[in-house]
Design a protein around this motif. Structure first.
Motif, PDB file in Angstrom:
ATOM      1  N   HIS A 179       0.791  -1.228   0.000  1.00 26.31           N
ATOM      2  CA  HIS A 179       0.000   0.000   0.000  1.00 26.31           C
ATOM      3  C   HIS A 179       0.831   1.290   0.000  1.00 26.31           C
ATOM      4  O   HIS A 179       0.286   2.359  -0.267  1.00 26.31           O
ATOM      5  CB  HIS A 179      -0.939   0.021   1.211  1.00 26.31           C
ATOM      6  N   GLY A 180       2.103   1.193   0.375  1.00 24.25           N
ATOM      7  CA  GLY A 180       2.940   2.395   0.419  1.00 24.25           C
ATOM      8  C   GLY A 180       2.800   3.195   1.694  1.00 24.25           C
ATOM      9  O   GLY A 180       3.409   4.254   1.844  1.00 24.25           O
ATOM     10  N   HIS A 181       1.986   2.712   2.611  1.00 20.87           N
ATOM     11  CA  HIS A 181       1.823   3.368   3.908  1.00 20.87           C
ATOM     12  C   HIS A 181       1.277   2.354   4.908  1.00 20.87           C
ATOM     13  O   HIS A 181       0.649   1.380   4.506  1.00 20.87           O
ATOM     14  CB  HIS A 181       0.882   4.576   3.818  1.00 20.87           C
ATOM     15  N   VAL A 182       1.543   2.594   6.172  1.00 18.44           N
ATOM     16  CA  VAL A 182       0.983   1.793   7.259  1.00 18.44           C
ATOM     17  C   VAL A 182       0.888   2.666   8.499  1.00 18.44           C
ATOM     18  O   VAL A 182       1.566   3.685   8.609  1.00 18.44           O
ATOM     19  CB  VAL A 182       1.837   0.536   7.612  1.00 18.44           C
ATOM     20  N   ARG A 183       0.042   2.252   9.402  1.00 14.33           N
ATOM     21  CA  ARG A 183      -0.007   2.864  10.738  1.00 14.33           C
ATOM     22  C   ARG A 183       0.686   1.889  11.673  1.00 14.33           C
ATOM     23  O   ARG A 183       0.326   0.716  11.727  1.00 14.33           O
ATOM     24  CB  ARG A 183      -1.454   3.096  11.178  1.00 14.33           C
ATOM     25  N   ALA A 240      11.596   2.545  10.257  1.00 15.14           N
ATOM     26  CA  ALA A 240      11.615   3.008   8.861  1.00 15.14           C
ATOM     27  C   ALA A 240      12.472   2.084   8.009  1.00 15.14           C
ATOM     28  O   ALA A 240      12.081   1.697   6.900  1.00 15.14           O
ATOM     29  CB  ALA A 240      12.127   4.448   8.789  1.00 15.14           C
ATOM     30  N   ALA A 241      13.654   1.708   8.508  1.00 20.54           N
ATOM     31  CA  ALA A 241      14.546   0.808   7.764  1.00 20.54           C
ATOM     32  C   ALA A 241      13.887  -0.550   7.548  1.00 20.54           C
ATOM     33  O   ALA A 241      13.970  -1.113   6.446  1.00 20.54           O
ATOM     34  CB  ALA A 241      15.875   0.652   8.503  1.00 20.54           C
ATOM     35  N   ALA A 242      13.223  -1.067   8.571  1.00 20.74           N
ATOM     36  CA  ALA A 242      12.556  -2.365   8.435  1.00 20.74           C
ATOM     37  C   ALA A 242      11.453  -2.304   7.381  1.00 20.74           C
ATOM     38  O   ALA A 242      11.317  -3.221   6.556  1.00 20.74           O
ATOM     39  CB  ALA A 242      11.982  -2.807   9.789  1.00 20.74           C
ATOM     40  N   LEU A 243      10.677  -1.235   7.382  1.00 21.52           N
ATOM     41  CA  LEU A 243       9.594  -1.108   6.402  1.00 21.52           C
ATOM     42  C   LEU A 243      10.140  -0.996   4.982  1.00 21.52           C
ATOM     43  O   LEU A 243       9.560  -1.538   4.039  1.00 21.52           O
ATOM     44  CB  LEU A 243       8.715   0.101   6.728  1.00 21.52           C
ATOM     45  N   LEU A 244      11.252  -0.283   4.838  1.00 19.52           N
ATOM     46  CA  LEU A 244      11.853  -0.100   3.517  1.00 19.52           C
ATOM     47  C   LEU A 244      12.719  -1.286   3.090  1.00 19.52           C
ATOM     48  O   LEU A 244      13.130  -1.371   1.939  1.00 19.52           O
ATOM     49  CB  LEU A 244      12.696   1.178   3.499  1.00 19.52           C
ATOM     50  N   GLY A 245      13.033  -2.183   4.042  1.00 17.78           N
ATOM     51  CA  GLY A 245      13.870  -3.328   3.737  1.00 17.78           C
ATOM     52  C   GLY A 245      15.320  -2.960   3.485  1.00 17.78           C
ATOM     53  O   GLY A 245      15.973  -3.537   2.626  1.00 17.78           O
ATOM     54  N   TRP A 255      -5.954  18.197  -1.025  1.00 18.08           N
ATOM     55  CA  TRP A 255      -5.308  16.980  -1.494  1.00 18.08           C
ATOM     56  C   TRP A 255      -4.033  17.372  -2.209  1.00 18.08           C
ATOM     57  O   TRP A 255      -4.002  18.324  -2.987  1.00 18.08           O
ATOM     58  CB  TRP A 255      -6.217  16.218  -2.452  1.00 18.08           C
ATOM     59  N   HIS A 256      -2.964  16.620  -1.931  1.00 16.66           N
ATOM     60  CA  HIS A 256      -1.679  16.902  -2.554  1.00 16.66           C
ATOM     61  C   HIS A 256      -0.739  15.718  -2.361  1.00 16.66           C
ATOM     62  O   HIS A 256      -1.019  14.841  -1.555  1.00 16.66           O
ATOM     63  CB  HIS A 256      -1.057  18.168  -1.956  1.00 16.66           C
ATOM     64  N   GLN A 257       0.352  15.723  -3.082  1.00 19.41           N
ATOM     65  CA  GLN A 257       1.414  14.737  -2.922  1.00 19.41           C
ATOM     66  C   GLN A 257       2.726  15.495  -2.777  1.00 19.41           C
ATOM     67  O   GLN A 257       3.095  16.274  -3.654  1.00 19.41           O
ATOM     68  CB  GLN A 257       1.486  13.794  -4.121  1.00 19.41           C
ATOM     69  N   ASP A 258       3.416  15.263  -1.676  1.00 16.83           N
ATOM     70  CA  ASP A 258       4.664  15.978  -1.422  1.00 16.83           C
ATOM     71  C   ASP A 258       5.860  15.347  -2.119  1.00 16.83           C
ATOM     72  O   ASP A 258       6.782  16.056  -2.535  1.00 16.83           O
ATOM     73  CB  ASP A 258       4.959  16.020   0.083  1.00 16.83           C
ATOM     74  N   GLN A 259       5.880  14.039  -2.232  1.00 13.48           N
ATOM     75  CA  GLN A 259       7.079  13.356  -2.698  1.00 13.48           C
ATOM     76  C   GLN A 259       7.535  13.841  -4.073  1.00 13.48           C
ATOM     77  O   GLN A 259       8.730  13.868  -4.363  1.00 13.48           O
ATOM     78  CB  GLN A 259       6.855  11.851  -2.722  1.00 13.48           C
ATOM     79  N   PRO A 265      13.803  16.448  -3.692  1.00 12.70           N
ATOM     80  CA  PRO A 265      14.946  16.280  -4.608  1.00 12.70           C
ATOM     81  C   PRO A 265      15.672  14.949  -4.358  1.00 12.70           C
ATOM     82  O   PRO A 265      16.853  14.904  -4.015  1.00 12.70           O
ATOM     83  CB  PRO A 265      15.837  17.465  -4.220  1.00 12.70           C
ATOM     84  N   LEU A 266      14.962  13.852  -4.551  1.00  9.37           N
ATOM     85  CA  LEU A 266      15.513  12.527  -4.289  1.00  9.37           C
ATOM     86  C   LEU A 266      15.377  11.669  -5.546  1.00  9.37           C
ATOM     87  O   LEU A 266      14.388  11.783  -6.275  1.00  9.37           O
ATOM     88  CB  LEU A 266      14.771  11.856  -3.130  1.00  9.37           C
ATOM     89  N   ASP A 267      16.359  10.807  -5.779  1.00  4.98           N
ATOM     90  CA  ASP A 267      16.329   9.912  -6.932  1.00  4.98           C
ATOM     91  C   ASP A 267      15.692   8.570  -6.607  1.00  4.98           C
ATOM     92  O   ASP A 267      15.990   7.571  -7.251  1.00  4.98           O
ATOM     93  CB  ASP A 267      17.758   9.670  -7.441  1.00  4.98           C
ATOM     94  N   THR A 268      14.828   8.536  -5.619  1.00  7.76           N
ATOM     95  CA  THR A 268      14.179   7.297  -5.210  1.00  7.76           C
ATOM     96  C   THR A 268      12.793   7.598  -4.682  1.00  7.76           C
ATOM     97  O   THR A 268      12.514   8.711  -4.242  1.00  7.76           O
ATOM     98  CB  THR A 268      15.005   6.569  -4.121  1.00  7.76           C
ATOM     99  N   ASP A 269      11.940   6.605  -4.742  1.00  7.88           N
ATOM    100  CA  ASP A 269      10.640   6.736  -4.084  1.00  7.88           C
ATOM    101  C   ASP A 269      10.583   5.862  -2.845  1.00  7.88           C
ATOM    102  O   ASP A 269       9.537   5.695  -2.230  1.00  7.88           O
ATOM    103  CB  ASP A 269       9.484   6.425  -5.039  1.00  7.88           C
ATOM    104  N   ALA A 270      11.728   5.307  -2.461  1.00  6.41           N
ATOM    105  CA  ALA A 270      11.819   4.492  -1.246  1.00  6.41           C
ATOM    106  C   ALA A 270      11.966   5.437  -0.042  1.00  6.41           C
ATOM    107  O   ALA A 270      13.048   5.655   0.480  1.00  6.41           O
ATOM    108  CB  ALA A 270      13.003   3.532  -1.323  1.00  6.41           C
ATOM    109  N   THR A 271      10.841   6.019   0.338  1.00  4.60           N
ATOM    110  CA  THR A 271      10.830   7.010   1.411  1.00  4.60           C
ATOM    111  C   THR A 271       9.683   6.738   2.375  1.00  4.60           C
ATOM    112  O   THR A 271       8.701   6.095   2.026  1.00  4.60           O
ATOM    113  CB  THR A 271      10.651   8.428   0.855  1.00  4.60           C
ATOM    114  N   VAL A 272       9.841   7.212   3.587  1.00  4.86           N
ATOM    115  CA  VAL A 272       8.754   7.227   4.555  1.00  4.86           C
ATOM    116  C   VAL A 272       8.766   8.575   5.245  1.00  4.86           C
ATOM    117  O   VAL A 272       9.773   9.240   5.316  1.00  4.86           O
ATOM    118  CB  VAL A 272       8.869   6.099   5.618  1.00  4.86           C
TER     119      VAL A 272
END
Length: 138
Positions: A24-28, A95-100, A123-127, A131-138
């Motif tokens: 899902h790209g997100h969790v609580r 965060a590291a565990a979620l991103l693997g 409604w918006h999307q910040d990512q 200025p990052l070359d990845t979408d592996a973010t939390v």
């Protein structure tokens, strides 16, 4: 627990949480910080955010986005209590565990505080703007 929680205690991240994040790209993450821990750092976060907030105009003079919330970034650079919270090993390890991954780096912290009489958050999307070359973010 003392008045100054350190947020260093480990937190177990189950494989189901990792799988949900991957799908899902997100969790609580329930229980990551206790109510007592949050209440111990809340005053420092709120005071620091107020001190370094971007927009100081009265709410009536702001546009829709400006009415949505008070914003402040990189609070960790302005207050020791906020730094301990933001840079806490417990949160970084989750965060590291979620991103693997083995470890994570902080791009920035940000406080978004709703104020009385404020408007809705559009409604918006910040990512997209980061200025990052990845979408592996939390």
């Amino acid at each position: 627990m003392g008045e100054r929680p350190e947020f260093e205690s480990p937190f177990a991240v189950g494989s189901d949480l990792v799988a949900d994040f991957a799908e899902h790209g997100h969790v609580r993450v329930d229980g990551l910080a206790t109510s007592d821990e949050i209440e111990a750092v809340r005053p420092a976060i709120e005071a620091t955010a107020e001190r370094i907030r971007w927009d100081r105009r009265p709410i009536a003079e702001r546009d829709t986005y400006g009415k949505a919330f008070i914003q402040a970034a990189n609070l960790w650079q302005h207050d020791e209590t906020v730094a301990r919270f933001t840079l806490a090993p417990r949160f970084a390890s989750v965060a590291a565990a979620l991103l693997g991954v083995d470890g994570v780096r902080l791009y920035h912290d940000q406080a978004l505080l709703k104020e009385p009489g404020g408007g809705p958050t559009p409604w918006h999307q910040d990512q997209f703007y980061w200025p990052l070359d990845t979408d592996a973010t939390v």
